[in-house]
Motif scaffolding. Structure first.
Motif, mmCIF file in Angstrom:
data_model
loop_
_atom_site.group_PDB
_atom_site.id
_atom_site.type_symbol
_atom_site.label_atom_id
_atom_site.label_comp_id
_atom_site.label_asym_id
_atom_site.label_seq_id
_atom_site.Cartn_x
_atom_site.Cartn_y
_atom_site.Cartn_z
ATOM 1 N N PRO A 17 0.817 4.753 -1.116
ATOM 2 C CA PRO A 17 -0.225 5.240 -1.733
ATOM 3 C C PRO A 17 0.191 6.050 -3.574
ATOM 4 C CG PRO A 17 0.107 6.381 0.174
ATOM 5 C CD PRO A 17 1.017 5.226 -0.295
ATOM 6 N N MET A 44 -4.084 -0.629 9.329
ATOM 7 C CA MET A 44 -3.789 -0.650 8.189
ATOM 8 C C MET A 44 -3.053 -1.969 7.273
ATOM 9 S SD MET A 44 -2.433 3.183 8.057
ATOM 10 C CE MET A 44 -2.639 3.365 5.466
ATOM 11 N N SER A 104 -5.514 7.510 4.485
ATOM 12 C CA SER A 104 -4.617 8.401 4.487
ATOM 13 C C SER A 104 -3.293 8.751 5.798
ATOM 14 C CB SER A 104 -4.608 9.912 3.851
ATOM 15 O OG SER A 104 -4.444 10.798 5.130
ATOM 16 N N LEU A 105 -2.322 7.887 5.805
ATOM 17 C CA LEU A 105 -2.325 7.934 7.062
ATOM 18 C C LEU A 105 -2.352 9.124 8.118
ATOM 19 C CD1 LEU A 105 0.007 5.755 8.805
ATOM 20 C CD2 LEU A 105 2.112 7.099 7.200
ATOM 21 N N GLN A 113 1.074 -1.270 -0.309
ATOM 22 C CA GLN A 113 -0.569 0.082 -0.029
ATOM 23 C C GLN A 113 0.629 0.977 0.025
ATOM 24 O OE1 GLN A 113 -3.938 0.213 2.659
ATOM 25 N NE2 GLN A 113 -3.725 -2.251 2.181
ATOM 26 N N ASN A 120 -5.198 2.768 -2.177
ATOM 27 C CA ASN A 120 -4.173 4.092 -1.331
ATOM 28 C C ASN A 120 -5.268 3.815 0.172
ATOM 29 O OD1 ASN A 120 -3.874 6.690 -1.532
ATOM 30 N ND2 ASN A 120 -5.262 7.146 -3.092
ATOM 31 N N PRO A 121 -4.242 3.065 0.407
ATOM 32 C CA PRO A 121 -4.809 2.849 2.469
ATOM 33 C C PRO A 121 -5.550 4.495 2.398
ATOM 34 C CG PRO A 121 -2.114 3.259 2.153
ATOM 35 C CD PRO A 121 -2.945 3.525 0.327
#
Ligand SMILES: Cc1cc2nc3c(=O)[nH]c(=O)nc-3n(C[C@H](O)[C@H](O)[C@H](O)COP(=O)(O)OP(=O)(O)OC[C@H]3O[C@@H](n4cnc5c(N)ncnc54)[C@H](O)[C@@H]3O)c2cc1C
Ligand code: SF4
Lengths: 176, 549
Positions: free
Chosen positions: B336, B407, B369-370, B334, B366-367
């Motif tokens: 992104p 995640m 968003s961190l 992942q 698209n994980p």
């Protein structure tokens, strides 16, 4: 000036000339800092103290990095950022008689949590706790987790918001 | 740049050759193409000019949970009020940007050409209507549009319509997660290929190569993704003038009702001005174009300007997004990236219809968003906005643990775009119950889908499940149906003035000096993203206007 006098002066809507000189410098808003958006040494010390609470322990918090993060505050928000930092310092000094930077990391976390900062939503125009979350905590967290320095702790090399090239999306996963 | 060029001076220009209304990609290309041939051009733009130097701050708004998506480009409020009355709620302000550069500030940038069949739905299948032009008429303009926008693409697509030139830049390479779909697709006989997109795979036109910020929707900080402001700047360097924050309120025509004489616009100081020109071009998008025509009604045109046919605002279309997500038993990597690199047009052309055409796209996972999860204190399950008062409360090491658990690096996704057909009942009309900041009735968007779309959706879902089953995926979840923000069809093109608004040279049947550059002229919408076709039509319209001047 005793702690009680300092607080009385602050509550009275501003410190007197003598009170100002007696206050720790982190409690005084400096015009230059507001205008230029630069951090005074004392401001920076407070911000580093907060970063040490909210950043994971694997991150070595340097004054240089934190100062770099603070420069990303948009121009039109700089005075609000400085005001929030100063007000937080005053509030903490008022209730604990010490600045955040003078406490252990654990005590700082507890002091911030006791103000509700960990639970409130984040807002640029809300209560002090909401503004602390918006301008200080979230600014620091944003800056950390949009760079590999922070995201690699979760195993992501090119986090959203970081111009990390587009090669990384083509790479197979590295061994976990 | 002078104050006048920056748009600070909002007085009208002396009578101009051309007045372009709207400065999105359509208006920008018309203004550029005509100013490049020496014509005097003025552009009237409702929105502001955003300084490209502030793109990183716009990106921060996109990532930080304190902002709603439309706020990234200052959309919303009284100025942008609307209503939605169809079966599908139409969240108009998420589908457009009002600013110099228009909606392409926010778009993703995928730029396929339409296929031949899209222009011939009536003759091939007895559905909807044919366009008065065909693929061959647009073919040279498609090539020109690809050069102007800067399209990265490959010749690996066996289903694409014929082309004579290479793409200006090479296609983006496949992602690692594309390779996870590849084996299953091969087993099922599905051919994957590259995705043409207006995003630089190498430096192009003085703009950077994509550097992977992954925030393409809603903002590209590097400028690698094309946006309409590129051609606004080019038009300005040819001498065109842009008047920003100047929403046109209505158009005035001459006593014969044959020519438009002036565009009346408002300015922030409360003034109104008349901009006169020899030729007018409407390029304010498929909702505001019919709205402006309806607002410009007169005694000669009681149903709205250029609306003798009565079809202004009718046949509104958008594409649908039919998404599925699933989990694999292996890491999907992942890392992104904000866009997709492989898709298939295999299900686009058929001998029979329904189901309609489908475009199937493989997501680069698209994980979430961190930064966004971290900013919410590890709380990813709730909407991150100001209405959500209680955020997660973890930070430090605890935060890293929480986010890592959420995640899992196992997810894949795919989406299909099914063809939608034009229906007269799907429309943009004026809602007299509600007004905007200038006291004008707001647009009401009514969008409902029918059996044709439903059959095509079912077909896509089957293909998606076949692929995921072949991959041994688990936890297969269909996302709710949503619209793709591809507004089309409200001032359709045609040869019969009683059934269409513009002719094949994009000029209104009713007024000799009023042309329309927009997806509003699309007769059918196919299932391909519309903007390259908008760009090609805009260049075609500019050619015709040049001949008239
Ligand atoms: C999230 C998202 C993703 C998308 N992805 C893709 C994609 O991958 N590929 C693709 O092909 N398309 C995509 N699109 C659609 C694409 O953005 C639009 O088709 C395209 O931008 C339309 O361009 P336009 O110039 O016709 O209109 P716009 O860009 O909407 O420009 C119209 C302009 O007119 C101005 N205006 C409106 N009313 C007035 C008035 N009365 N007076 C003066 N000015 C006025 C507006 O302020 C605006 O600037 C996407 C859209 C969205 C929202
Ligand atoms: S991924 Fe590329 S196109 Fe998207 S925002 Fe980043 S640089 Fe721009």
């Amino acid at each position: 000036m005793s702690r009680r006098e300092v607080i009385a002066a602050l509550l009275a809507g501003g410190a007197t000339g003598t009170a100002v000189s007696a206050l720790p410098s982190g409690l005084v808003e400096t015009e230059t800092a507001e205008r230029q958006g630069d951090l005074t040494g004392a401001n920076l010390e407070q911000l580093v103290a907060i970063a040490e609470v909210v950043f994971p322990s694997a991150i070595d918090v340097t004054a240089e990095d934190v100062s770099e993060y603070a420069t990303r505050v948009p121009d039109d928000q700089r005075s609000a950022f400085h005001r929030t930092l100063t007000q937080l310092n005053r509030r903490v000094f008022g209730s604990h008689g010490r600045l955040l930077a003078e406490m252990s990391v654990q005590q700082r976390g507890a002091a911030l949590r006791s103000m509700g900062i960990a639970r409130v939503g984040s807002s640029p125009s809300g209560s002090l706790a909401e503004r602390v979350r918006y301008y200080l905590i979230n600014q620091l967290v944003y800056s950390l987790f949009t760079t590999p320095q922070g995201s690699e702790l979760i195993g992501v090399e090119n986090p959203v918001g970081y111009p990390g090239g587009y090669e990384s999306y083509q790479r197979p996963p590295t061994d976990e | 740049m002078s104050e006048r060029q920056r748009g600070g001076d909002r007085a009208p220009a002396e009578k101009q050759d051309v007045c372009v209304i709207g400065s999105g990609v359509a208006g920008a290309l018309v203004a550029y193409a005509l100013s490049d041939r020496g014509h005097d051009v003025v552009m009237l733009e409702a929105g502001k000019r955003f300084d490209p130097a502030n793109r990183l701050q716009r990106m921060e708004r996109a990532i930080r949970p304190e902002y709603h998506l439309p706020e990234v480009w200052d959309m919303g409020g009284e100025r942008d009020r609307f209503t939605s009355s169809g079966d599908l709620y139409y969240a108009l302000n998420r589908t457009r940007v009002k600013a110099v550069g228009g909606t392409t500030l926010h778009w993703l940038g995928i730029t396929p050409r339409f296929h031949e069949k899209d222009f011939e739905m009536q003759s091939r299948y007895g559905l909807a209507s044919d366009w008065p032009i065909g693929y061959e008429d647009l073919r040279p303009y498609y090539a020109e549009a690809e050069t102007e926008l800067g399209v990265s693409g490959g010749t690996d697509n066996p289903f694409a319509p014929p082309r004579e030139t290479d793409f200006p830049m090479d296609a983006f390479p496949a992602s690692y997660s594309d390779s996870l779909f590849a084996e299953a697709c091969e087993a099922l006989g599905i051919t994957m290929h590259s995705v043409p997109q207006a995003r630089n795979s190498e430096p192009y036109d003085d703009r950077s190569q994509c550097v992977g910020y992954s925030t393409c929707i809603p903002v590209c900080p590097s400028g690698a993704k094309y946006s309409g402001d590129v051609h606004v700047r080019k038009a300005q360097s040819n001498g065109a003038r842009v008047i920003s924050q100047a929403p046109v309120q209505y158009l005035e025509h001459d006593s014969a009702g044959e020519r438009v004489e002036a565009a009346v616009y408002a300015t922030p100081d409360g003034e109104r001005h008349r901009q006169e020109a020899r030729q007018f071009v409407l390029a304010c998008g498929a909702v505001e174009i019919p709205r402006l025509l309806l607002l410009s009604r007169s005694s000669q045109y009681p149903e709205g300007l250029a609306n003798t046919s009565g079809v202004v605002g009718k046949y509104f279309m958008d594409h649908l997004v039919v998404r599925v997500g699933a989990e694999l038993d292996e890491p999907t990597n992942q890392e992104p990236i904000g866009y997709q690199t492989r898709e298939t047009h295999q299900f686009y052309d058929h001998d029979d219809s329904p189901p309609g055409s489908v475009k199937l796209v493989f997501e680069n996972v698209n994980p979430p968003s961190l930064a966004e999860s971290a900013l919410r204190g590890g709380d990813t399950g709730t909407p991150g906005d100001l209405s959500d008062v209680v955020a997660g409360d973890t930070w430090g090491d605890e935060l890293v643990d929480t986010v890592r658990d959420r995640m899992p690096n196992r997810r894949v996704g795919m989406f299909g775009n099914p063809e939608t057909l034009p229906r007269a009942e799907n429309s943009v009309t004026l809602d007299y119950e509600k007004t905007d900041s200038h006291g004008n009735p707001v647009p009401d968007v009514s969008f409902t889908i029918g059996g044709y779309e439903r059959r095509t959706i079912e077909f896509i879902r089957d293909v998606q499940r076949d692929i995921l089953n072949e991959m041994d995926a688990s936890n297969i979840v269909d996302s709710p149906l949503r619209t793709a923000s591809h507004k089309m069809g409200t001032t359709r093109m045609g040869t019969d003035p009683s059934e269409s608004v513009v002719d094949s040279r994009l000029r209104t049947h009713d007024l000799r000096n009023l042309s329309i550059a927009s997806s509003s002229v699309f007769v059918t919408g196919g299932a391909m993203n519309p903007t390259l076709t908008i760009a090609a039509l805009s260049l075609k319209a500019a050619d015709a206007i040049h001949r008239d001047l």
